[in-house]
Design an enzyme around this catalytic site. Structure first.
Site, mmCIF file in Angstrom:
data_model
loop_
_atom_site.group_PDB
_atom_site.id
_atom_site.type_symbol
_atom_site.label_atom_id
_atom_site.label_comp_id
_atom_site.label_asym_id
_atom_site.label_seq_id
_atom_site.Cartn_x
_atom_site.Cartn_y
_atom_site.Cartn_z
ATOM 1 N N ALA B 44 0.824 -1.203 0.000
ATOM 2 C CA ALA B 44 0.000 0.000 0.000
ATOM 3 C C ALA B 44 0.864 1.261 0.000
ATOM 4 O O ALA B 44 0.658 2.174 -0.803
ATOM 5 C CB ALA B 44 -0.934 -0.007 1.210
ATOM 6 N N ARG B 337 -10.835 -20.514 6.688
ATOM 7 C CA ARG B 337 -9.750 -20.477 7.671
ATOM 8 C C ARG B 337 -10.226 -20.468 9.112
ATOM 9 O O ARG B 337 -9.705 -21.194 9.954
ATOM 10 C CB ARG B 337 -8.891 -19.236 7.418
ATOM 11 C CG ARG B 337 -8.118 -19.322 6.127
ATOM 12 C CD ARG B 337 -7.362 -18.050 5.857
ATOM 13 N NE ARG B 337 -6.575 -18.190 4.637
ATOM 14 C CZ ARG B 337 -5.830 -17.225 4.104
ATOM 15 N NH1 ARG B 337 -5.787 -16.040 4.680
ATOM 16 N NH2 ARG B 337 -5.146 -17.432 3.011
#
Lengths: 235, 664, 250
Positions: B44, B337
Site C-alpha cells: 500500500a 480459515r
C-alpha cells in the site's frame, strides 16, 4: 568522458579487454605449440631452425608478434590493475575462508598470471633475447640458400639443465590452472552462456588446459631425458 | 463524536465511477507545492508513494527497514484476486464483491468492498506492465487458480511468492520516483508521533534509527500504510519487525482504532516447537486441497505420539479421526480459515494433539499420494502396478505440486513430510481491524489517511485468501491518489508547513522524554520477555476463542504487565545510537496498550463472527453464532489511559442479504 | 547442544572491530537466529549490549538477515537464508565463527549489521519499467512465452540480501545487478528501455565501489535463491550491445 573511454574504463569494458586479449593469447599458444613441436623431429633441428628463421624475418609475422607482445602486456597490466581494484572492493578478508564454492584457480588468477609472466620473462630472456641480442652460431639448412641461427642448439643446451626444465614445468602448471578458469571465463565475459553450448565450451576449456601445457611440457622433458640418458629420442 | 463514512450517493455499481469523476482535483501547478508524508513502504505504502509522486506531489516516504523492499508484504505466498473472468467461469465484479462481503461475515462496508472489486482488474494490468512475472499458460496468457471460500478461479499468482513479486513491482515504481526526485526516501526512520496543527495531521516525529536522533518532518497531510498488529500475540506469521507503533501513536493523538478484536488465525502453520520460538511460518492454504486433517481417536495414542513412542504411521485407519471431514462433510478439509482453525483447537483441547506441546494436528498426504500414484501409473500404461511403484509415482506428483512447501517444512521441522504426516497448528496471520477510515480512507483526524492492513476497511470479520494483496494495492494505486484530493484541494492556499511550529517542538520533546525514560528504568527484565508474556495473555484469552470471564481477567493481567514493564524493563545502550532493543521496547509498550483495546472490543462484541469467536455464542454444534440485530456495526475505539471509549458506525446492507454461513 | 560462538563485534563504522567469544546452549530445533536470540537474552541478563544483527521475516524471503557463518554467507546449507538455517546443521561442541558481510561497498554499521543501500541506488538508476499508474493496457494483451516468463521469474526471485557480494572474492555486485537486468530485459514490457537501463545500472554499480566480476561462480553457489550466473552473461551481452550497438549513451 566520451562513450568509448567510459566503456573501456567501465567494469564490464575492462573485463572485455581481459577476455579478448586472453582469447587471442590462447590462439597464440596453439600456434606457438604447433611450431615448437617441430623440435621433436629428429633432423638435428633443421626444420625447427628454418621455422624460427621465418618467424623472425617475415614482416607480417613480425607485425603479429609485436601485437602479441602488446596483448601480453595489456593482459598482464590490466589483470594486475583489476586485482588491485578487486582487493580494494573486498576490503577486509573473512577470518574463516572456504574453497567450497569457487575453484582455487578462479580465485587466484592474478597469482597464476604473475607466475606465468615471470616464467615468460625467463623464457624470453633465454631464447628471444639471446637470439636478438647475442651471437648465436649460424648453420646452413638444406634447401635454403642462406644460413639461419641455430636456435635448436640453444634449446638443446638449455633443456639439458634440470633446473631450467623445472622452471618450465612450474610455468606450465600455472598456465594449466590459468587456462582452466580463464578459457571458459572469457566466454562468460563475452556474454556467451547458453544452455546448449556452454557445456561444450567448458569441456573445450578443460581439454585446452590439459593438452596445451602437456604439449609444451613434453619438449623439455624429452630433451632432459635425452641428455641424461634416460631414453634415446634423438639419434 | 459522529462517525461519517462519507459514502457517496448512487447505486452500488456506479458510486465509485461517479464519485471519481466529480471529485475535487488539485491542479498540477499546485501539486508541486504540496507535501505528502507516506509512512510504510509495503504494497500500500510503496504504491501510494510512487503514484502520488507520479502525479506531482512532493512525497516523503518512510520505512524503519534498511530498504523499502523489505516490507512484510513480501512474504505473502498464495496470490491476488481480481475479477478478470479470464477463465470464463462466470466471475464478475459483483461476484468478487459478494464473496468478500460474505467471507467477512457481513461486517464490512458494501461501498468500500464494491470499489475494491472494481479496481481489482486494474491492479493486474498495472502489475503486468511493471514486469511482475505472474504464472502463465503455454499459450502465453495469464494463469489462475482457485482459493478457499469461492467457486471461481480468480487468483493470479507468481509461484509461491506472489507478495514478493508484487512488492518488487511497487518498490521499483517507487525507486523510479526516488530517482526523479519526486519522492524523498527515508530508510531506517521510525515514526514515533503524529503532529497535529489546528486539528489536522501536519507531520510526524521520526527517529533516525542509525544515529538515534529524533527528527521532525512536516507536510500538508500524512498517509499511514504501516501494516497490521498481529505481533501483539508475540508468535505470529508476521515479520519480527512488524508493529503497531505508527498507527498506535496516531491513536494516541486522537485517531480511532476500529474492530481491533478481528484477528485472522491461519489454520496451516508449522507448530511451535519450544519456548525459544520467535515466529511461526505459514504453509500455504493450497495444501488443504490434497492434505487430510486428522488426530488419533484414542487419547493414549495421542499421548504416545507426544512422547515420541509412536508416529502417525503407527495409528491404524480405524483409530484416526478425520474431524473436518466428519464435522463438515460438504466442504471437508476445505472449510474457511476461521472454521478450520477452531476445529484444530477443539481437537487439541480435548487432548488429541500430536506434538510434544500438545498443540498440533496431522495434515496427511498419504491418500493423495496413493490416488495420484494410481492415476499416473494408469496414464503410463501400467495395469498392475505394485504398491511401491504407486507410492513412488504419487510422491512425484505431490513434489511437482507442493515441492517448495514440503522443502520449507522439512527445513523447519527436520521431518520428511513425504514419509510422515505433516504437523500443523493455527497461528495468528492477519488483522482485519485497524485505523477507522471513511470512504476516502481518511481517519477521523483530518489529513490523516490509512491504507492497506493498517486500516480496517474491507475485510469485515474475516479475510478471504488472496485478498490482502488486492486491498493493499487497490488502496495505494487506485484509491488514495484520487481521494487524497478531497482533502488537499482545500489546502492549496496553505503555505508550506514549517517544522518550527510549537506543536512539533512539543511532540519532539515528548518523544525524547519517553525514549530516555525507557533507558532510565534500568530494570531486570528484557523487552523480549515482556513481549512473550503479553503474547501468552493475548493468545490464551483473546485468541481463537474468547469468553467474557477470560477477557476480563486478561484486561487486569495486561494492565499489571504494563505497570511492571514501566518499572522493571531493561533496555541496554543509549538513546543516541543504533539501538534495536530501544526500538523494540517502544513497540512492545504500544502493543500492551493496543492489547487492552483488543480485549475491550472482544468483550463488547457479544457475538461470534468471522475471526472473533465468543464461546457464549455458538450453535448446538459449536458453530459461530452472529447477532446481526445488535452487532452489525463497526466499533471504533478512542484511546484513554483509564477507560477507552467506543463509537459506533452502523453498517447497512442494501445489496446483499445477511445469511448464516454453513459448510456442513 | 553446547556451542562456542566467535562473534564479530564492532561498535560503529569507524571502530576496528574484534571477535568476542561466547558459550551458548542451544537445541537442534532452533533456527540459527533463535540461537542468536538466546545469546542476546543472556547478554541482556548480564546487562551487556546484545549483538546487533538484522532479521525480519524469518522465513527466507525479505532478504534482511545476513551473516557469514564459518566463512560462508548464510551458512553451510545450499539455497538457504540464515533465518531458515536450523541448528541441526551443527554438532554439539562446535565452534561457530560469525562475521558480517565484508565488502567495501557494504560498510559495517554495528556488529553484524551492514549498510546495503548501494543496492537501492542501483535499482533507482534504472531497475524498473517506466509506467505510471493507470497507463497499463489489459494484462493479457501481450502473450509471453511460458518458458521466457519463467526464466525472467528465476532472475526476479532475488531477495537483495547481498550474499553474492559477500561471497565474491572481489566484492562484485554483478549477480544482483544482472538479476534485475535479466528479469526486466527478458520481458517484452521491459525490453523497450533496456538499452538505457543496462548502462545506467552498470554505471551506478561501478560508482558504488563494487569489484569486478571474475566469473568465480561463488555468488551463484551462495545465493539463497540459487540465481544463476547465466544472468551475468546476459548482463555483459546487453551492456556491450547497448554501448556499442545502440545510440544510447548514459
Amino acid at each position: 568522458m566520451s562513450w568509448l573511454t567510459k566503456f573501456l574504463t567501465s567494469s564490464i569494458g575492462r573485463k572485455l579487454i581481459m577476455s579478448l586479449t586472453g582469447l587471442f593469447l590462447v590462439l597464440f599458444l596453439i600456434v606457438h605449440l604447433a611450431g615448437n613441436l617441430q623440435l621433436l623431429i629428429n633432423d638435428q633441428g633443421a626444420t625447427f631452425n628454418a621455422y624460427a628463421y621465418t618467424m623472425t624475418h617475415n614482416p607480417l609475422i613480425k607485425f603479429i608478434a609485436y601485437g602479441n607482445y602488446f596483448f601480453i602486456l595489456l593482459h598482464a597490466v590490466q589483470g594486475i590493475l583489476l586485482a588491485i581494484k578487486n582487493r580494494q572492493a573486498k576490503g577486509s578478508k573473512y577470518a574463516v575462508s572456504t574453497n567450497k564454492t569457487a575453484s582455487w584457480a578462479s580465485k587466484n588468477m592474478a597469482l597464476l598470471g604473475i607466475l606465468i609472466f615471470a616464467f615468460l620473462c625467463i623464457h624470453m630472456g633465454d631464447f628471444w633475447f639471446k637470439m636478438k641480442f647475442t651471437d648465436i652460431p649460424m648453420v646452413a639448412v638444406e634447401g635454403l640458400d642462406y644460413k639461419v641461427a641455430n636456435l635448436y642448439s640453444k634449446v638443446e643446451a638449455s633443456f639439458a639443465q634440470w633446473w631450467i626444465v623445472l622452471i618450465y614445468l612450474i610455468g606450465l602448471l600455472a598456465l594449466a590452472y590459468h587456462l582452466q578458469h580463464g578459457f571458459q571465463s572469457a566466454f562468460q565475459t563475452l556474454g556467451l552462456n547458453h544452455k546448449k553450448y556452454t557445456p561444450l565450451i567448458h569441456s573445450l576449456g578443460r581439454i585446452f588446459s590439459i593438452v596445451l601445457p602437456l604439449g609444451y611440457a613434453i619438449i623439455p622433458i624429452l630433451y632432459l631425458g635425452n641428455s641424461m640418458g634416460w631414453w634415446t629420442w634423438f639419434g | 463524536m459522529k462517525l461519517d463514512a462519507k459514502i457517496p450517493a448512487g447505486s452500488l455499481a456506479e458510486k465509485w465511477t461517479k464519485y471519481r469523476s466529480t471529485m475535487d482535483l488539485v491542479a498540477p501547478n499546485n501539486k508541486r507545492r504540496i507535501d505528502v508524508i507516506v509512512v510504510g513502504t509495503g504494497l500500500a505504502g510503496a504504491a501510494a508513494a510512487a503514484t502520488l509522486g507520479e502525479l506531482g506531489y512532493n512525497v516523503k516516504a518512510f520505512t524503519f527497514h534498511d530498504s523499502p523492499r523489505r516490507a512484510h508484504s513480501i512474504a505473502a505466498q498464495g496470490g491476488i484476486n481480481a475479477a478478470k473472468n479470464y477463465q470464463n467461469d462466470g466471475d464478475s465484479v459483483y461476484r468478487l464483491f459478494y464473496d468478500t462481503i460474505k467471507g467477512g461475515d457481513y461486517r464490512s462496508r458494501e461501498a468500500n468492498v464494491h470499489r475494491l472489486a472494481e479496481v481489482s482488474r486494474d491492479i493486474i494490468d498495472q502489475c503486468v506492465a511493471q514486469g511482475v512475472p505472474f504464472a502463465r499458460e503455454y499459450g502465453g496468457l495469464l494463469a489462475n487458480r482457485s482459493f478457499g471460500g469461492v467457486q471461481v478461479s480468480r487468483t493470479f499468482y507468481a509461484r509461491g511468492q506472489t507478495g514478493q513479486q508484487l512488492l518488487l513491482g511497487a518498490y521499483q515504481a517507487l525507486s523510479r520516483q526516488i530517482s526523479t526526485g519526486s519522492v524523498e526516501m527515508y530508510n531506517r526512520h521510525e515514526m514515533l508521533d503524529l503532529v497535529k496543527i489546528d486539528g489536522k495531521a501536519r507531520g510526524i516525529i521520526a527517529r533516525n534509527l542509525l544515529t538515534g536522533k529524533v527528527e521532525r518532518f512536516a507536510a500538508h497531510c500524512v498517509v499511514l500504510a504501516t501494516g497490521g498488529y498481529g505481533n501483539v500475540f508475540y508468535l505470529s506469521t508476521n515479520a519480527m519487525g512488524s508493529n503497531v507503533t505508527a498507527a498506535w501513536r496516531a491513536v494516541r493523538r486522537g485517531a480511532l482504532m476500529a474492530n481491533p478484536c478481528y484477528t485472522q488465525i491461519h489454520p496451516t502453520c508449522v507448530p511451535v516447537s519450544g519456548e525459544y520460538q520467535s515466529k511461526l511460518t505459514l504453509m500455504s492454504e493450497s495444501l488443504r486441497n490434497d492434505g487430510r486433517v486428522w488426530v488419533p481417536k484414542k487419547l493414549e495414542d495421542a499421548e504416545a505420539i507426544r512422547q515420541g513412542k509412536k508416529t502417525g504411521l503407527d495409528i491404524p485407519e480405524e483409530d484416526r479421526d478425520y474431524y473436518l471431514e466428519r464435522r463438515y462433510p460438504a466442504f471437508g478439509n476445505l472449510v474457511p480459515r476461521d472454521v478450520a482453525s477452531r476445529a484444530a483447537k477443539v481437537a487439541c483441547d480435548e487432548g488429541n494433539g500430536v506434538a510434544p506441546t500438545g498443540l498440533a494436528v496431522f495434515l496427511d498426504f498419504a491418500s493423495a499420494i496413493q490416488r495420484y500414484g494410481k492415476s499416473r501409473a494408469h496414464s503410463a500404461g501400467m495395469h498392475n502396478p505394485n504398491k511401491e511403484t504407486i507410492t513412488k509415482l504419487g510422491k512425484e506428483v505431490i513434489k511437482e505440486k507442493y515441492g517448495n512447501l514440503f522443502q520449507m517444512y522439512e527445513k523447519i521441522s527436520g521431518e520428511n513430510p513425504y514419509e510422515y504426516p505433516m504437523k500443523i497448528y493455527p497461528a495468528v496471520h492477519y488483522t482485519m481491524g485497524g485505523l477507522w477510515v471513511d470512504y476516502n480512507l481518511e481517519t477521523n483526524v483530518p489529513g490523516l489517511f490509512a491504507l492497506g492492513e493498517a486500516n480496517f476497511s474491507d475485510h469485515g470479520a474475516n479475510r478471504l485468501g488472496a485478498s490482502a494483496l488486492m486491498q493493499g494495492l487497490a488502496d495505494g494505486y487506485f484509491v488514495i491518489p484520487y481521494t487524497i484530493g478531497q482533502f488537499l484541494s482545500k489546502e492549496i492556499r496553505t503555505p508550506k508547513i514549517e517544522t518550527s511550529a510549537p506543536e512539533f517542538a512539543e511532540a519532539e520533546k515528548a518523544i525524547e522524554t519517553q525514549l530516555q525514560k525507557l533507558i532510565d528504568i534500568k530494570g531486570n527484565q528484557s523487552v523480549e520477555s515482556f513481549h512473550r508474556r503479553l503474547g501468552k495473555i493475548m493468545w490464551e484469552y483473546c485468541g481463537m476463542s474468547r469468553n467474557a470471564e477470560g477477557l476480563k481477567k486478561a484486561r487486569t493481567m495486561i494492565r499489571e504487565l504494563r505497570d511492571e514493564f514501566w518499572k522493571d524493563v531493561f533496555v541496554p545502550g543509549t538513546v543516541d545510537e543504533f539501538n534495536p532493543e530501544l526500538e523494540k521496547a517502544g513497540r512492545v509498550a504500544d502493543f500492551m496498550e493496543l492489547g487492552e483495546v483488543m480485549i475491550l472490543d472482544a468483550l463488547d462484541r457479544n457475538e461470534s463472527c468471522g475471526g472473533h469467536f465468543r464461546e457464549e455464542h455458538k450453535t448446538a454444534e459449536g458453530e459461530a453464532l452472529r447477532r446481526d440485530e445488535e452487532y452489525a456495526y463497526v466499533a471504533a475505539w478512542e484511546w484513554d489511559e483509564k477507560e477507552p471509549k467506543m463509537y459506533k458506525e452502523e453498517l447497512s446492507f442494501d445489496n446483499v442479504e445477511l445469511k448464516t454461513r454453513s459448510y456442513k | 547442544m553446547k556451542l562456542t560462538l566467535k562473534v564479530w563485534r564492532q561498535d560503529n563504522t569507524q571502530d576496528k572491530g574484534r571477535f568476542e567469544t561466547h558459550q551458548v546452549v542451544a537445541n537442534e530445533h532452533m533456527s540459527f537466529l533463535e540461537m542468536m536470540d538466546v545469546l542476546n537474552e543472556s547478554l541482556i541478563a548480564e546487562k551487556k549490549v546484545p549483538v546487533a544483527f538484522e532479521h525480519d521475516c524469518r522465513e527466507g524471503i525479505c532478504g534482511t538477515c545476513n551473516m557469514v557463518i564459518n566463512g560462508r554467507p548464510h551458512g553451510p546449507q545450499k539455497g538457504t537464508t540464515v533465518c531458515q538455517l536450523h541448528m541441526r546443521a551443527f554438532k554439539d561442541g562446535d565452534t561457530i565463527v560469525i562475521e558480517p558481510w565484508r565488502a567495501t561497498a557494504f560498510p559495517v554499521i554495528k556488529d553484524l549489521v551492514v549498510d546495503r543501500s548501494a543496492f537501492d541506488r542501483i535499482i533507482e538508476a534504472g531497475g524498473y519499467i517506466s509506467v505510471n499508474t493507470g497507463q497499463a493496457q489489459d494484462a493479457n494483451a501481450i502473450p509471453i512465452e511460458k518458458d521466457l516468463s519463467s526464466q525472467a521469474f528465476d532472475a526476479a526471485t532475488c531477495i537483495g540480501c547481498g550474499a553474492c557480494v559477500a561471497a565474491c572474492p572481489n566484492g562484485s555486485a554483478m549477480l544482483f545487478t544482472s538479476a534485475k537486468v535479466a528479469h526486466l530485459g527478458l520481458l517484452p514490457q521491459g525490453k523497450v528501455e533496456s538499452s538505457k537501463r543496462v548502462q545506467s545500472m552498470v554505471s551506478q554499480m561501478d560508482e558504488e565501489g563494487f569489484g569486478l566480476c571474475s566469473n568465480t561462480g561463488a555468488c551463484e553457489a551462495e545465493c539463497p535463491k540459487e540465481i544463476s550466473i547465466v544472468n551475468i552473461a546476459m548482463l555483459n551481452r546487453e551492456y556491450m550491445s547497448s554501448v556499442l550497438g545502440s545510440k544510447v549513451t548514459v
